[in-house]
Design an enzyme around this catalytic site. Structure first.
Site, PDB file in Angstrom:
ATOM      1  N   GLU A   1    -109.840 -41.890 -48.391  1.00  0.00           N
ATOM      2  CA  GLU A   1    -110.653 -42.999 -49.096  1.00  0.00           C
ATOM      3  C   GLU A   1    -111.914 -42.840 -48.408  1.00  0.00           C
ATOM      4  O   GLU A   1    -112.925 -43.864 -48.473  1.00  0.00           O
ATOM      5  CB  GLU A   1    -110.087 -44.402 -48.673  1.00  0.00           C
ATOM      6  CG  GLU A   1    -108.999 -45.110 -49.735  1.00  0.00           C
ATOM      7  CD  GLU A   1    -109.410 -44.471 -51.107  1.00  0.00           C
ATOM      8  OE1 GLU A   1    -110.668 -44.470 -51.414  1.00  0.00           O
ATOM      9  OE2 GLU A   1    -108.672 -44.030 -51.851  1.00  0.00           O
TER      10      GLU A   1
HETATM   11  C1  LIG Z   1    -102.062 -38.426 -46.100  1.00  0.00           C
HETATM   12  C2  LIG Z   1    -102.958 -38.387 -46.873  1.00  0.00           C
HETATM   13  C3  LIG Z   1    -102.977 -39.013 -48.279  1.00  0.00           C
HETATM   14  C4  LIG Z   1    -104.138 -38.925 -49.070  1.00  0.00           C
HETATM   15  N1  LIG Z   1    -104.165 -39.413 -50.395  1.00  0.00           N
HETATM   16  C5  LIG Z   1    -104.971 -39.171 -51.287  1.00  0.00           C
HETATM   17  C6  LIG Z   1    -105.027 -39.727 -52.679  1.00  0.00           C
HETATM   18  O1  LIG Z   1    -104.043 -40.388 -52.840  1.00  0.00           O
HETATM   19  N2  LIG Z   1    -105.822 -39.138 -53.628  1.00  0.00           N
HETATM   20  C7  LIG Z   1    -106.633 -38.152 -53.382  1.00  0.00           C
HETATM   21  O2  LIG Z   1    -107.659 -37.916 -54.111  1.00  0.00           O
HETATM   22  N3  LIG Z   1    -107.107 -37.836 -52.152  1.00  0.00           N
HETATM   23  C8  LIG Z   1    -106.128 -38.426 -51.022  1.00  0.00           C
HETATM   24  N4  LIG Z   1    -106.067 -37.797 -49.892  1.00  0.00           N
HETATM   25  C9  LIG Z   1    -107.636 -36.824 -49.373  1.00  0.00           C
HETATM   26  C10 LIG Z   1    -108.544 -37.780 -48.672  1.00  0.00           C
HETATM   27  O3  LIG Z   1    -109.081 -38.539 -49.368  1.00  0.00           O
HETATM   28  C11 LIG Z   1    -109.377 -36.534 -47.930  1.00  0.00           C
HETATM   29  O4  LIG Z   1    -108.404 -35.676 -47.089  1.00  0.00           O
HETATM   30  C12 LIG Z   1    -110.803 -36.953 -47.397  1.00  0.00           C
HETATM   31  O5  LIG Z   1    -111.237 -37.677 -48.410  1.00  0.00           O
HETATM   32  C13 LIG Z   1    -111.371 -35.910 -46.760  1.00  0.00           C
HETATM   33  O6  LIG Z   1    -111.467 -34.933 -47.511  1.00  0.00           O
HETATM   34  P1  LIG Z   1    -111.077 -33.379 -46.905  1.00  0.00           P
HETATM   35  O7  LIG Z   1    -109.863 -33.557 -46.073  1.00  0.00           O
HETATM   36  O8  LIG Z   1    -111.177 -32.314 -47.738  1.00  0.00           O
HETATM   37  O9  LIG Z   1    -112.119 -33.169 -45.682  1.00  0.00           O
HETATM   38  P2  LIG Z   1    -113.647 -32.376 -45.828  1.00  0.00           P
HETATM   39  O10 LIG Z   1    -114.313 -33.320 -46.913  1.00  0.00           O
HETATM   40  O11 LIG Z   1    -113.464 -31.100 -45.714  1.00  0.00           O
HETATM   41  O12 LIG Z   1    -114.132 -33.164 -44.370  1.00  0.00           O
HETATM   42  C14 LIG Z   1    -113.890 -32.443 -43.213  1.00  0.00           C
HETATM   43  C15 LIG Z   1    -114.871 -33.134 -41.904  1.00  0.00           C
HETATM   44  O13 LIG Z   1    -116.241 -33.039 -42.252  1.00  0.00           O
HETATM   45  C16 LIG Z   1    -116.832 -34.313 -42.336  1.00  0.00           C
HETATM   46  N5  LIG Z   1    -117.629 -34.322 -43.506  1.00  0.00           N
HETATM   47  C17 LIG Z   1    -117.580 -33.881 -44.734  1.00  0.00           C
HETATM   48  N6  LIG Z   1    -118.516 -33.860 -45.521  1.00  0.00           N
HETATM   49  C18 LIG Z   1    -119.603 -34.643 -44.489  1.00  0.00           C
HETATM   50  C19 LIG Z   1    -121.027 -34.935 -44.819  1.00  0.00           C
HETATM   51  N7  LIG Z   1    -121.646 -34.891 -46.094  1.00  0.00           N
HETATM   52  N8  LIG Z   1    -121.480 -35.678 -44.082  1.00  0.00           N
HETATM   53  C20 LIG Z   1    -120.969 -35.784 -42.550  1.00  0.00           C
HETATM   54  N9  LIG Z   1    -119.564 -35.554 -42.385  1.00  0.00           N
HETATM   55  C21 LIG Z   1    -118.993 -34.886 -43.414  1.00  0.00           C
HETATM   56  C22 LIG Z   1    -115.705 -35.227 -42.626  1.00  0.00           C
HETATM   57  O14 LIG Z   1    -115.922 -36.643 -42.379  1.00  0.00           O
HETATM   58  C23 LIG Z   1    -114.414 -34.871 -42.089  1.00  0.00           C
HETATM   59  O15 LIG Z   1    -114.568 -34.997 -40.613  1.00  0.00           O
HETATM   60  C24 LIG Z   1    -105.226 -37.903 -48.675  1.00  0.00           C
HETATM   61  C25 LIG Z   1    -105.364 -37.368 -47.767  1.00  0.00           C
HETATM   62  C26 LIG Z   1    -103.941 -37.351 -46.735  1.00  0.00           C
HETATM   63  C27 LIG Z   1    -104.100 -36.458 -45.636  1.00  0.00           C
END
Ligand SMILES: Cc1cc2nc3c(=O)[nH]c(=O)nc-3n(C[C@H](O)[C@H](O)[C@H](O)COP(=O)(O)OP(=O)(O)OC[C@H]3O[C@@H](n4cnc5c(N)ncnc54)[C@H](O)[C@@H]3O)c2cc1C
Length: 596
Positions: A443
């Site tokens: 989220e």
């Molecule tokens: C168990 C689980 C359930 C989930 N359920 C859903 C779901 O139902 N629907 C859905 O759509 N998604 C879902 N997700 C996805 C989840 O919302 C994302 O994993 C999350 O938003 C982070 O995206 P990412 O994993 O690609 O990390 P990234 O976006 O690659 O981020 C990696 C790191 O970089 C940091 N970062 C990235 N951009 C910035 C920035 N601009 N400034 C500062 N820091 C930054 C982040 O804070 C993080 O620490 C789920 C994930 C998991 C693990």
């Protein structure tokens, strides 16, 4: 064996005494007739369901997890999940806070919030299935066409069908502007969607007859970035002429993830191969529409963590009463026993009180946010609605990030109370810690919540929303300034409010020169703001408890003790956080990328 007792007394205190919800309901036309008895009855029955039906499945769900069958693409949820969901639907729980026009009971969001406090404590993984459906309901309710509403809402309201939110793709999570899933218009008004989504919670399961996926995708003429994203409703089974699940749609689960926690919730890879969907809202405005669901989900994630905080606290407190190790530093307290219960040790109390303060502060704060949502939706006065809307916008990232960070601390401390026994599966504590970790990530990670708070909610309007909330804090402080018993709460509250104001201005000034200053300060800033708000609610709770504690009622005596602990032991964290936030970007950005 872990146990869970719904905190009904504390909920009643928060709703009736602290927030005086009856007074608010009286001026909100749809809730005007709602009385305290009905509220109690709903909470009591909800508590019975959470503790009696859902909680016993928590450890089973963690142990078994979901099972994926690659041959059929089906997902089987852990033993008992399906049956518990059937009972949930039969009892009408999904419809509690939904619009009566679509079969809902029309009860306030703040009551639904209290229900989810208990359900999440009882079993976060299970609760995510109905929780996401409620978000999908809200999104379609706000942005669906009349036909879409007529088709999908009654099914989501009854719980017959569940919902998902499909945003994330392998190459984009935070930065949704990069998403690639395509949607091409067909001549019949529907769209053909192709692409791959990952990490979709409850994307496939065996609990409901149909799954309503809300999918973000790009139209062929979409501008790049977040301004080119549209929202589509893509059901697993295409509704037939009678609105019943018909032909299988080309959206399939390709695999489920093996993960740290919430094993009972299926985290699915979803493949769309020319799946049929329908546009929700305007083209290219999908992210806007999805924000309805995301905002609801953000408070929902905060509630997941509140539930875990309460659960971890209750079990650690029960253990600390029983476990006997060592003697009190001030002499044996239970001489009839070979050792004193660990509850006599100050540091064990510190850990327990940390968890308890985060649970009680979180309950007061999140209930207030939910009440503001009711006010935002139903208050007859447009200016009051706008004010409530501003508060919800300001408080939502704090509800998400502060409560989830606190739960991680609380679950870790509660586990520590068990010593080595906390680390093994039998007592449940290690599960709560694992489950709590995801809440800081999905989220929108807590970093993203912090940026949302500082950049979008605070600096973009020069602190206007923050000052508006500050007005409430000041009004409360002025109303009780003459009561000397309140000084121990009001002095640090005012001090922190002043420091937060100065910190905000300082970051705002620095940000005009260097935008990295915002990113460098945002995370400690959100925690300072969260503490300020908790301090406000603890001061209010202490004020209510002061008179009644004198009468000897243990509930109020304990409330006052927890408030005093909060001010003495948790609030001082803000001194360090403010220093961190003020230290600026230089120490973070000095390292060359190649040096990492
Ligand atoms: C168990 C689980 C359930 C989930 N359920 C859903 C779901 O139902 N629907 C859905 O759509 N998604 C879902 N997700 C996805 C989840 O919302 C994302 O994993 C999350 O938003 C982070 O995206 P990412 O994993 O690609 O990390 P990234 O976006 O690659 O981020 C990696 C790191 O970089 C940091 N970062 C990235 N951009 C910035 C920035 N601009 N400034 C500062 N820091 C930054 C982040 O804070 C993080 O620490 C789920 C994930 C998991 C693990």
């Amino acid at each position: 064996m872990p146990a869970y007792n719904p905190p009904l007394r504390d909920m009643r205190f928060v709703l009736q005494e602290l927030l005086q919800v009856d007074q608010m309901f009286a001026v909100l036309p749809p809730h005007a007739g709602l009385d305290a008895d009905t509220i109690h009855q709903v909470l009591e029955e909800g508590g019975k369901f959470a503790a009696g039906v859902v909680f016993p499945l928590n450890q089973v769900g963690d142990r078994e997890g979901c099972r994926f069958d690659p041959a059929t693409g089906s997902v089987t949820t852990p033993t008992g999940f399906r049956d518990a969901y059937r009972q949930f639907v039969d009892a009408g729980w999904p419809s509690l806070a939904c619009d009566p026009a679509f079969g809902g009971q029309g009860l306030p969001a703040v009551l639904n919030n209290a229900l989810y406090d208990m359900l999440n404590a009882a079993n976060q993984a299970w609760t995510m299935y109905p929780g996401l459906s409620h978000g999908a309901y809200e999104c379609l309710h706000a942005h669906g066409t009349p036909e879409q509403k007529a088709l999908y809402l009654p099914k989501l309201v009854s719980g017959e069908w569940t919902g998902t939110m499909c945003l994330t793709e392998p190459h984009c999570g935070t930065d949704l502007g990069l998403l690639k899933t395509r949607a091409v218009a067909r001549s019949d008004g529907s769209y053909r969607l192709s692409g791959g989504k990952i990490f979709i919670s409850a994307g496939e399961h065996d609990m409901a007859a149909n799954i309503v996926h809300l999918v973000l995708a790009r139209l062929p003429d979409a501008p790049p970035g977040t301004r080119g994203i549209s929202l589509f409703v893509v059901p697993k089974f295409l509704p037939d002429a009678n609105g019943a699940p018909g032909a299988r749609n080309a959206i399939h689960c390709g695999a489920i993830e093996h993960k740290l926690g919430i094993h009972g919730n299926a985290t699915c890879q979803m493949n769309l191969d020319d799946a049929t969907g329908w546009l929700v809202g305007e083209p290219h405005r999908g992210l806007n529409a999805m924000f309805v669901m995301m905002n609801a989900a953000r408070l929902g994630v905060g509630m997941q963590s509140l539930g875990l905080t309460e659960l971890a606290y209750q079990n650690a407190a029960a253990y600390a009463r029983e476990r006997q190790q060592g003697r009190s530093l001030t002499g044996a307290k239970h001489e009839d026993k070979p050792a004193d219960p660990i509850l006599v040790h100050p540091d064990v109390r510190r850990m327990l009180l940390t968890a308890r303060a985060y649970a009680e502060g979180g309950r007061a704060f999140s209930s207030y946010v939910a009440l503001m949502i009711d006010c935002e939706q139903h208050h007859p006065d447009p200016a009051t609605r706008q004010q409530a809307s501003d508060e919800v916008a300001l408080l939502t990232p704090i509800a998400k990030a502060f409560l989830t960070d606190n739960a991680w601390i609380a679950c870790s401390d509660a586990l520590q109370v068990f010593g080595g026994h906390g680390y093994i599966a039998e007592w449940g504590m290690e599960q709560y810690l694992r489950d709590a970790r995801i809440n800081m990530i999905y989220e929108g990670t807590n970093t993203i919540q912090s940026l949302d708070l500082l950049a979008r909610k605070v600096l973009s309007d020069n602190g206007a929303k923050l000052r508006q909330f500050g007005g409430k804090v000041r009004a409360f402080a002025e109303a009780h300034a003459a009561d000397p018993r309140m000084a121990e709460f009001l002095v640090p509250l005012a001090d922190l409010g002043e420091k937060l104001g100065k910190l905000t201005m300082e970051i705002g000034m620095k940000a005009t020169q260097d935008r990295d200053e915002i990113g460098a300060a945002a995370v400690p800033y959100l925690r300072v703001a969260g503490h300020w708000m908790f301090a406000y609610f603890f001061a209010r709770m202490a004020q209510l408890a002061l008179d009644k504690a004198a009468g000897g009622d243990d509930f109020y005596r304990a409330k006052l003790s927890v408030a005093r602990f909060y001010f003495a032991r948790l609030l001082p964290e803000t001194a360090m956080l403010i220093r961190q936030a003020r230290s600026g970007a230089a120490s973070l950005m000095a390292m060359d990328e190649d040096w990492f």
